[in-house]
Design a protein around this motif. Structure first.
Motif, PDB file in Angstrom:
ATOM      1  N   PRO B 143     -12.199   7.705  -1.315  1.00 56.66           N
ATOM      2  CA  PRO B 143     -10.575   7.680  -1.240  1.00 56.66           C
ATOM      3  C   PRO B 143     -10.137   8.941  -2.190  1.00 56.66           C
ATOM      4  O   PRO B 143      -9.212   9.567  -1.573  1.00 56.66           O
ATOM      5  N   MET B 144     -10.839   9.323  -3.162  1.00 62.14           N
ATOM      6  CA  MET B 144     -10.332  10.400  -4.041  1.00 62.14           C
ATOM      7  C   MET B 144     -10.267  11.761  -3.240  1.00 62.14           C
ATOM      8  O   MET B 144      -9.574  12.551  -3.328  1.00 62.14           O
ATOM      9  N   MET B 145     -11.509  11.980  -2.620  1.00 61.59           N
ATOM     10  CA  MET B 145     -11.706  13.177  -2.134  1.00 61.59           C
ATOM     11  C   MET B 145     -11.118  13.551  -0.876  1.00 61.59           C
ATOM     12  O   MET B 145     -10.227  14.377  -0.655  1.00 61.59           O
ATOM     13  N   LEU B 146     -10.445  12.391  -0.134  1.00 55.92           N
ATOM     14  CA  LEU B 146      -9.614  12.462   0.877  1.00 55.92           C
ATOM     15  C   LEU B 146      -8.321  12.774   0.520  1.00 55.92           C
ATOM     16  O   LEU B 146      -7.717  13.760   1.062  1.00 55.92           O
ATOM     17  N   GLY B 147      -7.967  12.095  -0.436  1.00 53.64           N
ATOM     18  CA  GLY B 147      -6.610  12.165  -1.106  1.00 53.64           C
ATOM     19  C   GLY B 147      -6.531  13.653  -1.718  1.00 53.64           C
ATOM     20  O   GLY B 147      -5.450  14.484  -1.466  1.00 53.64           O
ATOM     21  N   SER B 182       6.759  12.374   2.789  1.00 54.09           N
ATOM     22  CA  SER B 182       5.621  13.077   2.119  1.00 54.09           C
ATOM     23  C   SER B 182       5.848  12.226   0.563  1.00 54.09           C
ATOM     24  O   SER B 182       4.863  12.195  -0.019  1.00 54.09           O
ATOM     25  N   ILE B 183       7.024  12.041   0.086  1.00 49.06           N
ATOM     26  CA  ILE B 183       7.259  11.230  -1.140  1.00 49.06           C
ATOM     27  C   ILE B 183       6.681   9.870  -1.184  1.00 49.06           C
ATOM     28  O   ILE B 183       5.630   9.503  -2.215  1.00 49.06           O
ATOM     29  N   ILE B 184       6.682   9.193  -0.143  1.00 46.87           N
ATOM     30  CA  ILE B 184       5.917   7.850  -0.153  1.00 46.87           C
ATOM     31  C   ILE B 184       4.432   8.092   0.070  1.00 46.87           C
ATOM     32  O   ILE B 184       3.755   7.378  -0.700  1.00 46.87           O
ATOM     33  N   GLY B 185       3.797   9.119   0.799  1.00 45.59           N
ATOM     34  CA  GLY B 185       2.576   9.406   0.821  1.00 45.59           C
ATOM     35  C   GLY B 185       2.079   9.652  -0.681  1.00 45.59           C
ATOM     36  O   GLY B 185       0.906   9.281  -1.012  1.00 45.59           O
ATOM     37  N   ALA B 186       2.843  10.415  -1.330  1.00 45.32           N
ATOM     38  CA  ALA B 186       2.289  11.069  -2.535  1.00 45.32           C
ATOM     39  C   ALA B 186       2.299   9.914  -3.594  1.00 45.32           C
ATOM     40  O   ALA B 186       1.207   9.687  -4.337  1.00 45.32           O
ATOM     41  N   VAL B 192      -3.895   5.605  -5.712  1.00 40.60           N
ATOM     42  CA  VAL B 192      -5.214   5.741  -5.288  1.00 40.60           C
ATOM     43  C   VAL B 192      -5.909   6.411  -6.426  1.00 40.60           C
ATOM     44  O   VAL B 192      -6.972   6.073  -6.959  1.00 40.60           O
ATOM     45  N   PHE B 193      -5.261   7.451  -6.918  1.00 40.35           N
ATOM     46  CA  PHE B 193      -5.998   8.376  -8.077  1.00 40.35           C
ATOM     47  C   PHE B 193      -6.082   7.619  -9.378  1.00 40.35           C
ATOM     48  O   PHE B 193      -6.911   7.634 -10.090  1.00 40.35           O
ATOM     49  N   MET B 194      -4.807   6.844  -9.753  1.00 39.14           N
ATOM     50  CA  MET B 194      -5.008   5.837 -10.650  1.00 39.14           C
ATOM     51  C   MET B 194      -6.283   4.954 -10.747  1.00 39.14           C
ATOM     52  O   MET B 194      -6.850   4.706 -11.861  1.00 39.14           O
ATOM     53  N   ALA B 195      -6.549   4.185  -9.576  1.00 40.15           N
ATOM     54  CA  ALA B 195      -7.480   3.280  -9.617  1.00 40.15           C
ATOM     55  C   ALA B 195      -8.942   4.026  -9.498  1.00 40.15           C
ATOM     56  O   ALA B 195      -9.824   3.593 -10.357  1.00 40.15           O
ATOM     57  N   LEU B 309      -8.688   0.514  -1.036  1.00 41.03           N
ATOM     58  CA  LEU B 309      -8.145   2.118  -1.541  1.00 41.03           C
ATOM     59  C   LEU B 309      -8.466   3.210  -0.360  1.00 41.03           C
ATOM     60  O   LEU B 309      -7.717   3.807  -0.449  1.00 41.03           O
ATOM     61  N   LEU B 310      -9.571   2.810   0.357  1.00 33.19           N
ATOM     62  CA  LEU B 310      -9.761   4.078   1.383  1.00 33.19           C
ATOM     63  C   LEU B 310      -8.635   4.055   2.338  1.00 33.19           C
ATOM     64  O   LEU B 310      -8.393   5.025   2.761  1.00 33.19           O
ATOM     65  N   PRO B 311      -8.407   2.729   2.837  1.00 33.84           N
ATOM     66  CA  PRO B 311      -7.348   2.653   3.870  1.00 33.84           C
ATOM     67  C   PRO B 311      -6.044   3.167   3.035  1.00 33.84           C
ATOM     68  O   PRO B 311      -5.223   3.921   3.867  1.00 33.84           O
ATOM     69  N   ALA B 312      -5.815   2.871   2.008  1.00 35.61           N
ATOM     70  CA  ALA B 312      -4.363   3.344   1.355  1.00 35.61           C
ATOM     71  C   ALA B 312      -4.559   4.894   1.309  1.00 35.61           C
ATOM     72  O   ALA B 312      -3.371   5.614   1.476  1.00 35.61           O
ATOM     73  N   SER B 313      -5.731   5.571   1.277  1.00 41.04           N
ATOM     74  CA  SER B 313      -5.727   6.982   0.880  1.00 41.04           C
ATOM     75  C   SER B 313      -5.457   7.449   1.907  1.00 41.04           C
ATOM     76  O   SER B 313      -4.820   8.522   2.446  1.00 41.04           O
ATOM     77  N   ILE B 314      -6.110   6.812   3.356  1.00 42.92           N
ATOM     78  CA  ILE B 314      -5.847   7.274   4.708  1.00 42.92           C
ATOM     79  C   ILE B 314      -4.424   7.276   5.108  1.00 42.92           C
ATOM     80  O   ILE B 314      -3.953   8.179   5.586  1.00 42.92           O
ATOM     81  N   VAL B 315      -3.687   6.299   4.647  1.00 47.03           N
ATOM     82  CA  VAL B 315      -2.171   6.124   5.140  1.00 47.03           C
ATOM     83  C   VAL B 315      -1.389   7.046   4.364  1.00 47.03           C
ATOM     84  O   VAL B 315      -0.695   7.893   5.156  1.00 47.03           O
ATOM     85  N   GLY B 316      -1.819   7.239   2.931  1.00 44.95           N
ATOM     86  CA  GLY B 316      -0.984   8.346   2.387  1.00 44.95           C
ATOM     87  C   GLY B 316      -1.182   9.637   2.982  1.00 44.95           C
ATOM     88  O   GLY B 316      -0.468  10.346   2.896  1.00 44.95           O
ATOM     89  N   ALA B 317      -2.499   9.880   3.230  1.00 46.22           N
ATOM     90  CA  ALA B 317      -2.928  11.259   3.946  1.00 46.22           C
ATOM     91  C   ALA B 317      -1.930  11.748   5.105  1.00 46.22           C
ATOM     92  O   ALA B 317      -1.433  12.629   5.328  1.00 46.22           O
ATOM     93  N   LEU B 318      -2.026  10.513   6.106  1.00 47.92           N
ATOM     94  CA  LEU B 318      -1.301  10.514   7.015  1.00 47.92           C
ATOM     95  C   LEU B 318       0.150  10.808   6.980  1.00 47.92           C
ATOM     96  O   LEU B 318       0.892  11.809   7.716  1.00 47.92           O
ATOM     97  N   LEU B 319       0.750  10.039   5.992  1.00 47.37           N
ATOM     98  CA  LEU B 319       2.077  10.362   5.680  1.00 47.37           C
ATOM     99  C   LEU B 319       2.584  11.653   5.260  1.00 47.37           C
ATOM    100  O   LEU B 319       3.462  12.024   5.357  1.00 47.37           O
TER     101      LEU B 319
END
Lengths: 172, 329
Positions: B143-147, B182-186, B192-195, B309-319
């Motif tokens: 998740p971290m690397m994707l983000g 982009s703000i919601i994604g960030a 994700v980064f805090m976790a 966390l990985l799905p959350a990261s994917i959603v954030g990245a897509l946004l």
């Protein structure tokens, strides 16, 4: 100076072990500031163990002196031994003592390791503890109060510091 | 001459970060104690612990091999090397194009060396700890690397001098894009980064490899004396550096511009302000998290990484990338 002359002349000698112990304890000046505690249960009834935990709770808060309960004897400075040293645990207690790095303080907590308590002269227990490993402080009581346990640890550390300063005194 | 100044600066940074990271441990223990209505140890407690451990006897187990003694040295060496590529309020000292990959690998290397040391100690407790550390190491990276690569790719479009370098984070940041998406994604990526940070420093839910009560300190079970002290220092530096990454990605603003400083005073002001921000991030992700949560089982933790966390990261990245992809106008 005078002490050293006396021991050199009439005493047998300051025994190899005493010399070694002084050497080792001199190494460590900061042990009084961060005594890490390992808890050895040698067949205890859990009464003393609960009192040890009570000494770490917010009411007594031993952590303000740097005391930390660690999970392995390798990290420990102070061994708190509870229980009457049953036959099964005897070898383990000795092993844990050997696994602890020097300098170390051993505190026997409760009536059981001090004199056997209700297991006095039982064929299955091996109290007192100091028949098997060197003990610095005995804390009697069934169970002892948390204040008594804290006081016992402080006494043990004082003994260690006296060893350190005694060595310096004889050097001058 | 330039090389000489860089080297001197590097040594200075190493000394400063060692001090600051050990000081943070003291602050953390004090804060957690206050949250539990205790007095807590003195602020300088980690320094006393460190000095005590250095002066104690160091026992080498009979069943261990050579790596057992070398691992703490390697871990500290990796931590020091990592400092050369850490954003500390200014771009990293030896930073260059693509240094983010080097940064991530050096950060992982410290965990990997801990695994090596534990596995060569010959203790079954340490080996269970090593297995758990390895599993969680693999899970937390994805998740971290994707983000981070999404963010790097996105701010490359804003026009940075060296793409995929940590210095680029100080030229443009992710909030500058400004669209609601982009703000919601960030914000999702920040979570994700805090976790990830909490699992990197192994607190709260993720105190799994070093579980004191069930594994006898896990990976650190057989270490004592100065070897343990080196590992503790390397871990403290690692916590500071991991938090530095989160700060640089999400909160890169400095103070020197507002104060009108230049040259060396600007660097020092930024470094101090960066340290404050790192402490704030660690306060949320370490102190509060540690005080309010217990340990998960290893299966639960791995599950959490791969199914939450990985799905959350994917959603954030897509946004974040959705307006560049041109899916919606």
């Amino acid at each position: 100076m005078s002490i050293r002359v006396q021991t050199g002349e009439n005493g047998p000698e300051p025994s190899e072990r005493e010399k070694l112990e002084r050497e080792i304890s001199k190494l460590c000046r900061y042990i009084g500031r961060s005594p890490w505690v390992f808890h050895v249960n040698s067949g205890s009834c859990n009464g003393c163990d609960i009192e040890i935990i009570a000494a770490l709770t917010p009411r007594y808060d031993a952590e303000r002196f740097g005391v930390k309960l660690v999970g392995t004897p390798r990290h420990a400075d102070v061994l708190l031994v509870t229980g009457p040293v049953t036959n099964q645990s005897l070898e383990r207690v000795k092993l844990v003592y050997e696994q602890t790095p020097d300098p170390k303080v051993v505190v026997a907590v409760g009536a059981c390791p001090t004199g056997g308590s209700v297991f006095f002269e039982s064929p299955f227990t091996n109290a007192p503890l100091d028949k098997h490993i060197p003990v610095d402080v005995f804390v009697p009581g069934c169970p002892p109060r948390p204040e008594a346990i804290l006081y016992g640890v402080v006494l043990g550390l004082q003994k260690l510091i006296e060893k350190i300063e005694g060595k310096e005194g004889s050097k001058e | 001459m330039n090389l000489l100044y860089t080297t001197l600066g590097f040594i200075g940074i190493y000394l400063y970060v060692s001090f600051a990271s050990l000081l943070w441990e003291g602050i953390d223990r004090k804060l957690v104690a206050r949250m539990q209505r205790r007095m807590g140890p003195p602020l300088l407690q980690p320094f006393y612990d460190f000095l005590k451990m250095v002066s104690k006897e160091s026992i080498i187990p009979r069943d261990s091999n050579k790596l057992f003694e070398l691992a703490p040295v390697f871990a500290l060496a990796a931590a020091i090397a990592l400092l050369a590529y850490t954003p500390l309020g200014f771009g990293p000292l030896f930073g260059t194009r693509g240094d983010i990959i080097l940064f991530i690998y050096l950060l992982t290397l410290i965990g990997f060396i801990r695994v090596l040391g534990a596995a060569s100690s010959g203790s079954p407790y340490a080996q269970i700890g090593a297995q758990r550390e390895m599993i969680i190491l693999v899970s937390r990276e994805a998740p971290m690397m994707l983000g981070i690569f999404t963010i790097m790719w996105r701010i490359r479009d804003l026009g940075v001098s060296k793409p995929f370098s940590l210095r680029a984070l100080y030229e443009h940041n992710i909030w500058e894009i400004g669209t609601p998406m982009s703000i919601i994604g960030a914000l999702i990526l920040l979570f994700v980064f805090m976790a990830w940070l909490a699992s990197e420093i192994e607190v709260g839910f993720f105190d799994i490899p070093e579980a004191e009560t069930e594994l006898a300190e896990g990976t650190m079970a057989e270490y004592s004396g100065r070897h343990l002290a080196l590992f503790e220092l390397a871990n403290a530096i690692k916590a500071f550096v991991s938090a530095s990454l989160v700060v640089a990605v999400f909160f890169p603003w400095g103070v020197s511009g507002y104060l009108g400083l230049t040259g060396l005073p600007a660097v020092i002001a930024d470094l101090l302000f960066h340290t404050l921000k790192v402490f704030a991030v660690l306060f949320v992700s370490m102190s509060i998290f540690r005080a309010v949560s217990g340990r998960l089982r290893i299966t639960q933790a791995v599950n959490m990484f791969w199914t939450r966390l990985l799905p959350a990261s994917i959603v954030g990245a897509l946004l974040l990338v959705i307006d560049t992809l041109g899916v919606i106008a």
